[in-house]
Scaffold this motif. Structure first.
Motif, PDB file in Angstrom:
ATOM      1  N   ALA A 232      17.845  22.215 -19.571  1.00  0.00           N
ATOM      2  CA  ALA A 232      19.142  22.882 -19.709  1.00  0.00           C
ATOM      3  C   ALA A 232      19.018  24.072 -20.648  1.00  0.00           C
ATOM      4  O   ALA A 232      19.545  25.152 -20.399  1.00  0.00           O
ATOM      5  CB  ALA A 232      20.179  21.902 -20.229  1.00  0.00           C
ATOM      6  N   GLU A 233      18.254  23.850 -21.719  1.00  0.00           N
ATOM      7  CA  GLU A 233      18.068  24.897 -22.723  1.00  0.00           C
ATOM      8  C   GLU A 233      17.294  26.080 -22.140  1.00  0.00           C
ATOM      9  O   GLU A 233      17.535  27.226 -22.496  1.00  0.00           O
ATOM     10  CB  GLU A 233      17.322  24.297 -23.910  1.00  0.00           C
TER      11      GLU A 233
ATOM     12  N   ALA B 286      17.403  27.233 -19.054  1.00  0.00           N
ATOM     13  CA  ALA B 286      18.312  28.053 -18.266  1.00  0.00           C
ATOM     14  C   ALA B 286      19.199  28.884 -19.180  1.00  0.00           C
ATOM     15  O   ALA B 286      19.447  30.062 -18.922  1.00  0.00           O
ATOM     16  CB  ALA B 286      19.158  27.162 -17.365  1.00  0.00           C
ATOM     17  N   THR B 287      19.669  28.286 -20.288  1.00  0.00           N
ATOM     18  CA  THR B 287      20.505  29.026 -21.233  1.00  0.00           C
ATOM     19  C   THR B 287      19.701  30.135 -21.897  1.00  0.00           C
ATOM     20  O   THR B 287      20.187  31.258 -22.050  1.00  0.00           O
ATOM     21  CB  THR B 287      21.047  28.088 -22.326  1.00  0.00           C
ATOM     22  N   ALA B 288      18.470  29.800 -22.288  1.00  0.00           N
ATOM     23  CA  ALA B 288      17.622  30.778 -22.971  1.00  0.00           C
ATOM     24  C   ALA B 288      17.402  31.995 -22.079  1.00  0.00           C
ATOM     25  O   ALA B 288      17.485  33.142 -22.542  1.00  0.00           O
ATOM     26  CB  ALA B 288      16.290  30.141 -23.350  1.00  0.00           C
TER      27      ALA B 288
END
Lengths: 364, 389
Positions: free
Chosen positions: B87-88, B90-92
């Motif tokens: 998830a991180e 994709a956010t990054a």
């Protein structure tokens, strides 16, 4: 007097609702992909936090099974919403189980299906497990969550095993996650205010006393567990919809600790606290990315600011928060107009005490 | 006491705030002149895969120092951490896109790349994978490319090695069932080995274990009973080293072979004398025998910064992915994402320090050579190269 006060509250609530809807529409139209993604993640974490708070905070049972329930919801969406024509590409090592290979449903039914499957799993696991208390319950639910993950890892033809599932139709809009988060929050408020909610709280405070008052312990614990499972399933489904890809490794038991962090930080037994802390944890951690970037202050390159530093800063902030608010940000209180009003009055009183000139002439 | 703490907390927060302003001022100061080309890097720099991510960032940073300019503009690297989390990741990557990068590099670990791939595809910006070998990273995604070989290739290489070099007629597979990489390699090894031997029963045993297991005597006893000529055991280095170690203790004499994850210091630390003679395939990079002048130059520069470290293959891949990006921007002649995408897709004969390659229709590097390395006297020693036609 009381009637007037209620009227004031209704007006304030309406203003708040209108403002938040306007804000959300504005956010959805104007914000970048990155900001919308953070809002989406905040919403999912809020749902997961509420789901966990219902069992841990309101009913007083220590359960650590969230990651498992989340996985069930996420896989329901992953398995049934991937377009049929790309499934062969996803299941490239072993073809999909023919029985489900051609079943395709939309996101909404898949999400609800995920919630129900999760609730059914909670119901089944609840029978043996809810007889346990305290740490034993925590260990049993933790074990359940690991069993789910390992089962998904090995069901190659259904879940594509460790390879995970790609091509889940994902959305950028904030409506699904935020919408579900709002519905969940409202539902939680109503539930906690109802007789069931009072029964949950009674169980939390003292099981024996609650039973003596005629509360059916097992029924209420089961109800809380199943509702929480349903919410976690929905949260997982939304997560799959945001990411577009999932694999079993994502649902390691460490995922549960993220939600545990949120409810402890927000206050065990506070709905608004959970919402506030899920935003703090998700958006705050993103905001702290500035600590990861090289920083030049007054022409001097500070060596501490390098990738990974934000986790250090985040931990320090967490420790500080826990030191100041040992019961979490909100404790068991809820954010309400009265609370805000009282806070404002207190601050004002403090201010006036320090500076008598503001008090005006009257009090002398 | 509480007051002191409150003051400290406020100070931390305000420093953070200042930091935000500080760094923003710094970037806008330089970007205002519009002479900076931003390239984003997302790698696991904290969490379980941090060691791998760190190695790749080393290579990318060094490449940036050696080649700081493209199209007459300075290249600025923006490095973000993906916390070893999907998830991180994709956010990054969304954050990188938000900051206006023209292309993205990353990541160690296919799972993180696949999660980010969805965002990259939607944003229509190019990305170059460093060592993500899973097929699904580039498949169905026109915007994701990579400079490393892929899992099917590596499985096939080891099947060829077992069949031609070791003369094996039967093989056993020990796979880490919770690891997509291990399962992928094992599956392609199986297919190729059966094809080579022409005997559908040549794989005598497929044994599974889970990440984090530490006792393998049960599956090893089964494997030993089947008496295979060779044992293919791709997987995480710690568990693999344990498998080899316990296998030797049980008296298994068949050679153990594996994949590129074994090339980590921990593999030898855990396995000790028992992993001597273990053979595995890896990315074609050897600091003793540089492939070309560029590689020699890279090794020289690397040794200036880190005199005592052996260069990991993934560091070299980090270097290659940066140079590949720069090359594509150069050929595109602009920072327009569509132009860069076209340039990357039409890459032919790119000379990297880990081999020369073209880009295939899927966006993969068509590397047909892999290095075979062996553990000898507690070190990884280059054995030979295998070419797959």
């Amino acid at each position: 007097m009381k009637k007037q006060y209620d009227k004031k509250r209704v007006v304030l609530n309406l203003i708040l609702i209108a403002a938040s809807v306007a804000l959300l529409i504005y956010a959805n139209e104007n914000m970048s992909f990155y900001s919308k993604r953070i809002i989406n993640l905040c919403a999912v974490y809020a749902i997961m936090g509420l789901s966990m708070n219902l069992i841990n905070g309101f009913t007083g049972m220590f359960s650590l099974g969230s990651a498992g329930f989340m996985a069930i919801g996420a896989y329901a969406v992953a398995i049934f919403t991937v377009p049929v024509d790309v499934r062969a590409e996803v299941f490239y090592l072993q073809p999909m189980w023919p029985l489900i290979a051609n079943i395709h449903i939309g996101f909404l039914p898949a999400m609800i299906l995920g919630g129900f499957l999760s609730a059914i799993a909670a119901f089944l696991i609840g029978f043996p497990v809810l007889r346990l208390r305290g740490d034993y319950l925590a260990i049993a639910t933790l074990g359940f969550s690991e069993i789910i993950r390992i089962a998904f890892t090995n069901l190659q033809t259904v879940t594509n095993g460790p390879l995970g599932i790609k091509y889940i139709p994902s959305f950028d809009e904030i409506w699904w996650p935020v919408g579900v988060a709002i519905v969940t929050t409202v539902f939680m408020f109503l539930l906690i205010k109802s007789t069931y909610g009072r029964a949950f709280k009674a169980i939390r405070e003292d099981e024996i006393a609650a039973e003596a008052m005629g509360i059916n312990l097992f029924k209420h614990k089961m109800l809380s567990f199943v509702i929480s499972g349903f919410m976690a399933g929905m949260g997982g489904a939304l997560m799959a919809g945001i990411l577009g890809t999932i694999d079993p490794k994502q649902f390691l038991f460490t995922l549960t600790y993220n939600f545990l962090l949120i409810i402890v930080l927000g206050g065990m037994g506070s709905i608004s606290g959970t919402i506030i802390s899920s935003v703090i944890v998700t958006a705050g951690l993103e905001w702290l990315r500035i600590a990861d970037e090289p920083m030049i202050m007054f022409g001097y390159h500070i060596p501490m600011f390098r990738p990974g530093f934000r986790m250090v800063v985040f931990s320090i902030l967490l420790m500080a928060i826990v030191l100041f608010f040992s019961k979490g940000l909100m404790g068991t209180k809820e954010l309400s107009w009265e609370l805000l009003g009282n806070w404002y009055k207190r601050q004002r009183a403090r201010f006036i005490k320090k500076d008598p000139s503001l008090k005006g002439g009257g009090s002398k | 006491m509480k007051k002191i703490l409150a003051v400290l907390l406020c100070m931390t927060l305000s420093v953070g705030l200042l930091a935000g302003c500080g760094s923003k001022a710094a970037t806008t100061g330089t970007a205002a002149a519009d002479d900076v080309i931003k390239i984003g890097v997302f790698e696991p720099l904290t969490g379980g895969s941090a060691a791998g991510g760190e190695l790749e960032v080393e290579g990318i940073k060094l490449a940036n120092q050696m080649h700081p300019e493209v199209l007459g503009k300075k290249v600025e690297l923006i490095i973000v951490d993906n916390k070893s989390d999907k998830a991180e990741s994709a956010t990054a990557v969304s954050r990188l896109i938000d900051q206006g990068v023209v292309s993205i590099i990353g990541s160690w670990g296919s799972g993180y790349s696949i999660a980010a791939g969805d965002v990259i595809k939607k944003a229509e910006i190019t990305a170059v994978g460093t060592s993500c070998t899973n097929m699904m990273v580039t498949k169905g995604n026109d915007w994701y490319f990579r400079v490393c070989f892929i899992d099917p290739f590596q499985g096939k290489i080891m099947a060829n090695y077992a069949f031609t070099r070791l003369g094996a007629k039967t093989a056993a597979i020990i796979q880490e069932v919770s690891n997509d990489y291990s399962v992928g390699l094992a599956s392609y090894f199986k297919d190729e080995f059966i094809r080579l031997t022409g005997d559908a029963n040549s794989i005598v045993e497929i044994a599974n274990y889970n990440t984090g297991d530490s006792d393998f005597s049960g599956i090893l006893t089964n494997v030993k009973a089947k008496n295979p000529d060779v044992i293919f055991a791709p997987g995480n280095f710690t568990e693999s080293a344990q498998v080899v170690k316990q296998g030797k203790k049980l008296g298994i004499t068949a050679p153990f072979i594996g994949g590129d994850t074994w090339e980590t210091g921990e593999f030898i630390d855990v396995g000790g004398a028992d992993v001597e003679g273990a053979v595995f395939s890896t990315f074609l990079f050897d600091e003793q025998a540089p492939l070309n002048d560029k590689a020699a130059k890279f090794i020289e520069e690397y040794k200036k910064v880190y005199p005592d470290k052996t260069i990991a293959a993934v560091t070299a891949l980090g270097y290659d992915s940066y140079i590949f990006t720069l090359d594509a921007i150069e050929r595109a002649g602009s920072t327009d994402p569509v132009a860069i995408q076209k340039a990357m897709a039409s890459t032919a004969g790119f000379e990297g320090i880990t081999g020369t390659f073209d880009i295939t229709a899927d966006g993969d590097a068509d590397k047909d050579i892999a290095a075979i390395k062996e553990v000898k006297n507690g070190e990884f020693v280059f054995k030979e190269t295998i070419t797959l036609k």
